[in-house]
Design a protein around this motif. Structure first.
Motif, PDB file in Angstrom:
ATOM      1  N   THR A  90       2.035   0.694  -5.786  1.00 50.94           N
ATOM      2  CA  THR A  90       3.078   0.416  -6.918  1.00 50.94           C
ATOM      3  C   THR A  90       4.017  -0.905  -6.814  1.00 50.94           C
ATOM      4  N   ALA A  91       3.622  -2.020  -6.128  1.00 50.84           N
ATOM      5  CA  ALA A  91       4.265  -3.074  -5.909  1.00 50.84           C
ATOM      6  C   ALA A  91       3.941  -3.771  -7.307  1.00 50.84           C
ATOM      7  N   GLU A  92       5.096  -4.572  -7.735  1.00 53.12           N
ATOM      8  CA  GLU A  92       5.286  -5.162  -9.099  1.00 53.12           C
ATOM      9  C   GLU A  92       3.908  -5.805  -9.223  1.00 53.12           C
ATOM     10  N   GLY A  93       3.387  -6.949  -8.381  1.00 48.93           N
ATOM     11  CA  GLY A  93       2.293  -7.894  -8.511  1.00 48.93           C
ATOM     12  C   GLY A  93       0.837  -7.243  -8.187  1.00 48.93           C
ATOM     13  N   ALA A  94       0.940  -5.990  -7.888  1.00 47.80           N
ATOM     14  CA  ALA A  94      -0.319  -5.481  -7.188  1.00 47.80           C
ATOM     15  C   ALA A  94      -1.526  -5.496  -8.222  1.00 47.80           C
ATOM     16  N   SER A  95      -2.754  -5.935  -7.862  1.00 44.35           N
ATOM     17  CA  SER A  95      -3.835  -6.244  -8.773  1.00 44.35           C
ATOM     18  C   SER A  95      -4.383  -4.787  -8.707  1.00 44.35           C
ATOM     19  N   GLN A  96      -5.362  -4.556  -9.612  1.00 48.05           N
ATOM     20  CA  GLN A  96      -5.828  -3.379  -9.871  1.00 48.05           C
ATOM     21  C   GLN A  96      -7.056  -3.016  -8.693  1.00 48.05           C
ATOM     22  N   ALA A  97      -7.372  -3.980  -8.039  1.00 47.92           N
ATOM     23  CA  ALA A  97      -8.207  -3.663  -6.875  1.00 47.92           C
ATOM     24  C   ALA A  97      -7.322  -3.367  -5.805  1.00 47.92           C
ATOM     25  N   THR A  98      -6.149  -3.802  -5.562  1.00 45.29           N
ATOM     26  CA  THR A  98      -5.166  -3.297  -4.771  1.00 45.29           C
ATOM     27  C   THR A  98      -4.754  -1.739  -4.563  1.00 45.29           C
ATOM     28  N   ILE A  99      -4.600  -1.507  -6.229  1.00 43.68           N
ATOM     29  CA  ILE A  99      -4.168  -0.314  -6.326  1.00 43.68           C
ATOM     30  C   ILE A  99      -5.327   0.810  -6.325  1.00 43.68           C
TER      31      ILE A  99
END
Length: 187
Positions: A90-99
């Motif tokens: 849920t981090a603001e700058g999280a990439s789709q891969a991280t999510i």
């Protein structure tokens, strides 16, 4: 003639409204009693379970304390990891891969947790007094209380067979740890 039709229509509508009010009242009265009875039954069952747990805790030997602490530690570790994964996803700058990676890890953690609980319950049903199961990518570790003379080959086979049937792990990936009474008491 118009007044008669209008009056009949009004009377029919009033009858339908009265019938709807009656059925609504009847339904709420009937189900309200059932809900109250169900809530009372649930409260009684909860009180009985609580009393049983309290009695079991009072009469439980110190060996159960080891397993309770092990489960608590496992749950706390899992909760910390879950919190970190949720934060990452849920981090603001999280990439789709991280999510996607975080969601995959959360899903795997939930699946492992359910499998651990299922294996623990099956082993308890097979006359093991206590056990704690840990699942990792490399394998499964099971901690069980050991009798004075240690676990028998049949007991280890029962544990291994249960795990192999419930998971995709093979026998070499399963580690059975005997928790000795002195180790349990030291906890």
């Amino acid at each position: 003639m118009k007044k008669t039709k209008r009056n009949i229509a009004i009377i029919v509508v009033l009858l339908f409204v009265c019938a709807a009010i009656y059925f609504n009242w009847s339904y709420n009265t009937q189900w309200g009693k059932a809900d109250a009875e169900m809530a009372a039954a649930e409260d009684a069952a909860t009180a009985a379970v609580k009393a049983e747990e309290d009695a079991a805790a009072a009469s439980a030997p110190a060996s159960d304390d080891y397993f309770a602490k092990a489960r608590l530690t496992r749950q706390q570790s899992r909760d910390e990891a879950l919190s970190l994964l949720k934060s990452a996803s849920t981090a603001e700058g999280a990439s789709q891969a991280t999510i996607d990676s975080a969601m995959s890890a959360i899903s795997a953690m939930a699946s492992d947790s359910m499998t651990e609980t299922q294996i623990e319950n099956l082993l308890l049903a097979k006359n093991f007094s206590e056990c704690v199961v840990y699942i990792t990518d490399e394998g499964i570790t099971v901690a069980v209380p050991a009798p004075a003379d240690g676990l028998s080959t049949a007991q280890v086979a029962t544990i291994t067979d249960t795990i192999v049937k419930e998971t995709d792990y093979t026998a070499p990936q399963i580690k059975v740890i005997e928790v000795k009474a002195d180790a349990q008491d030291a906890q």
